[in-house]
Design an enzyme around this catalytic site. Structure first.
Site, PDB file in Angstrom:
ATOM      1  CG  HIS A 155      -5.817  -0.057   5.073  1.00 26.97           C
ATOM      2  ND1 HIS A 155      -4.582  -0.608   5.185  1.00 26.97           N
ATOM      3  CD2 HIS A 155      -6.498  -0.454   6.160  1.00 26.97           C
ATOM      4  CE1 HIS A 155      -4.500  -1.303   6.304  1.00 26.97           C
ATOM      5  NE2 HIS A 155      -5.666  -1.228   6.910  1.00 26.97           N
TER       6      HIS A 155
ATOM      7  CD  GLU B 222      -2.782  -1.142   2.476  1.00 26.02           C
ATOM      8  OE1 GLU B 222      -2.512  -0.380   3.427  1.00 26.02           O
ATOM      9  OE2 GLU B 222      -3.745  -1.922   2.495  1.00 26.02           O
TER      10      GLU B 222
END
Length: 147
Positions: A111, A92
């Site tokens: 997220h 990420e």
């Protein structure tokens, strides 16, 4: 269209390393404990155990689900997995590059599954309590970096 049993969600209790998903599961969900960093908990073999039309949900930790195996399963019309919703990824960062990106049967979120109003309000109050405790000379229970 055939009648199917009601969908079930199965998640590992207490973050156990049990192999998931269990057979006959329509919507497996992942939820290992915060201190564990399991990798590859759900791969090709586990995805192949799902019932036709199953949906995989991962809101726990990146790396738990093998993203390449998941993308391959979602691209294969003969695979039992119908769709996936993923909120956490192996990598990420700003240069996001998941093999799931662009698949029409994959819902990807950045997220943010835990970013509810309640969660944010609780976090804000906890931060305020920690600051007040530190200013009052009561550091007990306040996470402080000393190094």
């Amino acid at each position: 269209m055939s009648r199917r049993a009601p969908p079930r969600t199965v998640a590992p209790p207490g973050g156990s390393q049990t192999r998931w998903p269990r057979p006959r599961t329509d919507r497996p969900a992942t939820d290992p404990s915060a201190h564990q960093r399991p990798r590859g908990l759900i791969g090709r073999a586990e995805l192949g155990l799902m019932r036709p039309g199953a949906v995989l949900l991962n809101t726990a930790r990146g790396g738990i689900v093998d993203e390449h195996a998941l993308a391959d399963a979602l691209r294969d019309p003969a695979h039992p997995l119908a769709a996936a919703a993923v909120d956490t990824f192996e990598h990420e960062h700003a240069a996001f590059a998941s093999p799931l990106l662009g698949l029409p049967n994959a819902l990807l979120t950045p997220h943010v599954a835990g970013m509810t109003r309640t969660a944010m309000a609780t976090a804000a109050l906890r931060c305020a309590d920690h600051i007040a405790g530190l200013l009052a000379g009561r550091p007990e229970g306040v996470p402080v970096v000393t190094a």
